[in-house]
Design a protein around this motif. Structure first.
Motif, mmCIF file in Angstrom:
data_model
loop_
_atom_site.group_PDB
_atom_site.id
_atom_site.type_symbol
_atom_site.label_atom_id
_atom_site.label_comp_id
_atom_site.label_asym_id
_atom_site.label_seq_id
_atom_site.Cartn_x
_atom_site.Cartn_y
_atom_site.Cartn_z
ATOM 1 N N ALA A 19 6.255 15.384 5.084
ATOM 2 C CA ALA A 19 6.980 14.943 5.939
ATOM 3 C C ALA A 19 6.220 15.032 7.438
ATOM 4 C CB ALA A 19 8.379 15.445 6.029
ATOM 5 N N SER A 20 5.635 16.012 7.764
ATOM 6 C CA SER A 20 5.106 16.197 9.120
ATOM 7 C C SER A 20 3.927 15.263 8.974
ATOM 8 C CB SER A 20 4.450 17.719 9.432
ATOM 9 O OG SER A 20 5.680 18.602 9.121
ATOM 10 N N VAL A 21 3.099 15.047 8.134
ATOM 11 C CA VAL A 21 2.118 14.336 8.261
ATOM 12 C C VAL A 21 2.539 12.787 8.216
ATOM 13 C CG1 VAL A 21 0.118 13.205 6.943
ATOM 14 C CG2 VAL A 21 0.562 15.662 6.805
ATOM 15 N N LEU A 22 3.601 12.441 7.562
ATOM 16 C CA LEU A 22 3.897 11.036 7.753
ATOM 17 C C LEU A 22 4.634 10.812 9.055
ATOM 18 C CD1 LEU A 22 5.384 10.743 4.165
ATOM 19 C CD2 LEU A 22 3.436 9.665 5.161
ATOM 20 N N LYS A 47 13.821 13.173 6.707
ATOM 21 C CA LYS A 47 14.528 11.748 6.588
ATOM 22 C C LYS A 47 13.169 10.475 7.014
ATOM 23 C CE LYS A 47 18.657 11.281 7.703
ATOM 24 N NZ LYS A 47 19.767 11.329 8.564
ATOM 25 N N MET A 48 12.660 10.617 7.815
ATOM 26 C CA MET A 48 11.546 9.598 8.124
ATOM 27 C C MET A 48 10.372 9.671 7.103
ATOM 28 S SD MET A 48 12.518 8.096 10.747
ATOM 29 C CE MET A 48 14.135 8.254 10.160
ATOM 30 N N GLY A 49 10.069 10.519 6.486
ATOM 31 C CA GLY A 49 9.200 10.683 5.456
ATOM 32 C C GLY A 49 9.620 10.124 3.962
ATOM 33 N N LEU A 50 11.041 10.347 3.882
ATOM 34 C CA LEU A 50 11.830 9.792 2.614
ATOM 35 C C LEU A 50 11.890 8.244 2.915
ATOM 36 C CD1 LEU A 50 13.189 10.043 -0.176
ATOM 37 C CD2 LEU A 50 15.251 10.259 1.306
ATOM 38 N N LEU A 51 12.089 7.734 4.214
ATOM 39 C CA LEU A 51 12.040 6.228 4.504
ATOM 40 C C LEU A 51 10.872 5.496 4.233
ATOM 41 C CD1 LEU A 51 14.323 6.218 7.561
ATOM 42 C CD2 LEU A 51 14.990 5.429 5.192
ATOM 43 N N ALA A 52 9.639 6.395 4.902
ATOM 44 C CA ALA A 52 8.401 5.965 4.526
ATOM 45 C C ALA A 52 7.900 5.722 3.079
ATOM 46 C CB ALA A 52 7.068 6.769 5.221
ATOM 47 N N LEU A 55 9.655 2.486 1.792
ATOM 48 C CA LEU A 55 8.848 1.312 2.021
ATOM 49 C C LEU A 55 7.617 1.144 1.307
ATOM 50 C CD1 LEU A 55 9.504 1.851 5.905
ATOM 51 C CD2 LEU A 55 10.537 0.147 4.390
ATOM 52 N N LEU A 56 6.995 2.196 1.054
ATOM 53 C CA LEU A 56 5.774 2.190 0.146
ATOM 54 C C LEU A 56 6.056 1.460 -1.092
ATOM 55 C CD1 LEU A 56 3.710 5.166 1.390
ATOM 56 C CD2 LEU A 56 3.178 2.922 2.038
ATOM 57 N N LEU A 57 6.932 2.235 -1.719
ATOM 58 C CA LEU A 57 7.350 1.778 -2.854
ATOM 59 C C LEU A 57 7.916 0.435 -3.269
ATOM 60 C CD1 LEU A 57 9.012 4.910 -4.424
ATOM 61 C CD2 LEU A 57 6.707 4.180 -5.041
ATOM 62 N N THR A 58 8.625 0.110 -1.992
ATOM 63 C CA THR A 58 9.349 -1.466 -1.995
ATOM 64 C C THR A 58 8.178 -2.307 -1.911
ATOM 65 O OG1 THR A 58 11.096 -0.719 -1.028
ATOM 66 C CG2 THR A 58 10.723 -2.844 -0.741
ATOM 67 N N ALA A 59 7.282 -1.959 -1.076
ATOM 68 C CA ALA A 59 6.035 -2.725 -0.724
ATOM 69 C C ALA A 59 5.193 -3.109 -2.142
ATOM 70 C CB ALA A 59 5.046 -2.395 0.230
ATOM 71 N N ALA A 60 5.028 -1.841 -2.908
ATOM 72 C CA ALA A 60 4.193 -1.994 -3.971
ATOM 73 C C ALA A 60 5.024 -3.064 -5.083
ATOM 74 C CB ALA A 60 4.139 -0.671 -4.647
ATOM 75 N N VAL A 61 6.256 -2.868 -5.119
ATOM 76 C CA VAL A 61 7.055 -3.575 -6.164
ATOM 77 C C VAL A 61 7.126 -5.054 -5.744
ATOM 78 C CG1 VAL A 61 9.409 -4.100 -7.108
ATOM 79 C CG2 VAL A 61 8.671 -1.916 -6.818
ATOM 80 N N GLY A 62 7.133 -5.387 -4.301
ATOM 81 C CA GLY A 62 6.999 -6.840 -3.842
ATOM 82 C C GLY A 62 5.572 -7.338 -4.076
ATOM 83 N N PHE A 63 4.550 -6.510 -4.015
ATOM 84 C CA PHE A 63 3.285 -6.949 -4.515
ATOM 85 C C PHE A 63 3.022 -7.513 -5.700
ATOM 86 C CE2 PHE A 63 -1.073 -6.260 -5.960
ATOM 87 C CZ PHE A 63 -1.882 -7.022 -5.134
ATOM 88 N N LEU A 64 3.688 -6.657 -6.785
ATOM 89 C CA LEU A 64 3.558 -6.912 -8.218
ATOM 90 C C LEU A 64 4.339 -8.291 -8.459
ATOM 91 C CD1 LEU A 64 3.741 -3.349 -9.830
ATOM 92 C CD2 LEU A 64 1.807 -4.765 -9.634
ATOM 93 N N THR A 65 5.341 -8.355 -7.684
ATOM 94 C CA THR A 65 6.321 -9.497 -8.004
ATOM 95 C C THR A 65 5.963 -10.921 -7.365
ATOM 96 O OG1 THR A 65 8.256 -7.915 -7.918
ATOM 97 C CG2 THR A 65 8.854 -10.309 -7.939
ATOM 98 N N PHE A 66 5.241 -10.724 -6.187
ATOM 99 C CA PHE A 66 4.879 -12.071 -5.595
ATOM 100 C C PHE A 66 3.420 -12.014 -5.078
ATOM 101 C CE2 PHE A 66 9.359 -10.760 -4.219
ATOM 102 C CZ PHE A 66 9.978 -11.873 -4.688
ATOM 103 N N GLY A 67 2.664 -10.949 -4.940
ATOM 104 C CA GLY A 67 1.536 -11.158 -4.615
ATOM 105 C C GLY A 67 0.367 -11.115 -5.721
#
Length: 349
Positions: A19-22, A47-52, A55-67
């Motif tokens: 979390a400190s690194v993110l 909390k910010m680390g969890l949100l990051a 977001l990364l997982l959401t971006a990965a799923v979005g790439f697999l679905t659309f990109g």
């Protein structure tokens, strides 16, 4: 003997380090935002680390679905079904080129620089591959000058291999006239550069397996290319020397007709021959999807099944909990309505 104890970071400390690194901002910067105590800062970082991570997982799923499909499949060329190439197009080495608006440079008495080459010559929908032959490449060791060759050559490299004549897209008999004439061969670098500059491939000519295996033409498949062996009958042994296997291939009942010859040529170490035939007598492509497009479809289907499966499992668990388990939680036997109200009031306090 003394024992050395190695302290490995716990899951809790590793989570805090991640979390400190993110969350790069220092403690002073976080304090300026009103988060003073170390506990609050640590909670904010986690909390910010969890949100990051979300977001990364959401971006990965979005790439697999659309990109992913665009990345590995791209925008495939258009397809012209065999025999359906229109009169505004011409076929060259398996690709359909749109000649609408194209003006042939001034040449002799036929072209004055303002006329469309297909309109003047009446070759709309024809195959012009032999007028734009691929030479000095994969065929240097396959086609060599014949004993009485009149074809121009440079360092024993022929300027063309076949007579520079057109043929209908349905195929036709050999037209060996003008073998020695360069009039229609477009063999110079300038003519090739002008052609590439003025025209662009509109798509590929597609054949299905039935047309290859059961059609009237002497066709075979090499990799994804359709080869027309009947075009080998245009060769003249006085002009061009070539391997004996080509005489076998041009026979109507040859053992390669209607088959995929890729693995045969690979096993017999004759892939160079296959590449040469691809560059000279290709008339189209087998109507199929590329490996990248197949892979993208598989990934899309697997992702869809996984997502739908997760949602369905969560829904089923919620239904099971709501219908069969939830009423048991917090229930007490022989409890009156007044005791339930009293217990609820105690909970509120």
């Amino acid at each position: 003997m003394s024992t050395v104890t190695v302290n490995t970071p716990s899951l809790h400390s590793r989570r805090q380090i991640s979390a400190s690194v993110l969350t790069v901002p220092s403690a002073d910067a976080i304090s300026c935002a009103g988060i003073k105590s170390p506990e609050q800062q640590r909670a904010w970082r986690e909390k910010m680390g969890l949100l990051a991570i979300i977001l990364l997982l959401t971006a990965a799923v979005g790439f697999l679905t659309f990109g992913f499909q665009d990345a590995v499949c791209g925008s495939p060329l258009g397809r012209f079904q065999y025999t359906s190439v229109g009169t505004n197009f011409a076929i060259i080495n398996g690709y359909a080129y749109n000649f609408t608006g194209i003006k042939h440079p001034a040449a002799g008495t036929t072209f004055d620089g303002t006329s469309n080459p297909l309109t003047i010559s009446g070759l709309g929908g024809f195959d012009l591959s032999f007028m734009f032959q691929n030479v000095n490449g994969t065929c240097d060791e396959i086609f060599t000058p014949g004993p009485r060759s009149v074809i121009p050559q440079t360092n024993k490299r022929l300027h063309w291999y076949f007579p520079c004549n057109s043929f209908p897209q349905m195929g036709a008999g050999a037209n060996a006239t003008g073998y020695e004439l360069a009039t229609q061969c477009h063999a110079t670098s300038r003519s090739r550069e002008l052609f590439q500059k003025e025209t662009r491939s509109a798509g590929l000519v597609a054949f299905n397996w039935t047309e290859v295996s059961s059609g009237p033409r002497n066709l075979a498949v090499f990799e994804s290319s359709i080869l027309d062996f009947s075009l080998l009958t245009w060769l003249n042994t006085d002009q061009v020397t070539y391997p004996a296997i080509l005489d076998e291939m041009k026979l109507q009942n040859n053992p390669y007709r209607g088959k995929d010859i890729t693995m045969h040529l690979r096993r017999t170490n004759q892939m160079q021959l296959g590449y040469c035939l691809r560059d000279t007598i290709r008339v189209g492509f087998i109507d199929t999807q590329t490996i990248g497009c197949v892979a993208s479809n598989v990934v899309l289907i697997v992702s869809l099944i996984f997502i739908i499966g997760v949602v369905a499992i969560k829904f089923a668990m919620a239904v099971i909990f709501g219908w069969f388990l939830s009423w048991r939680l917090g229930s007490f036997k022989d409890e009156s309505w007044k005791s339930i109200r009293r217990r609820a009031a105690e909970v509120e306090q």
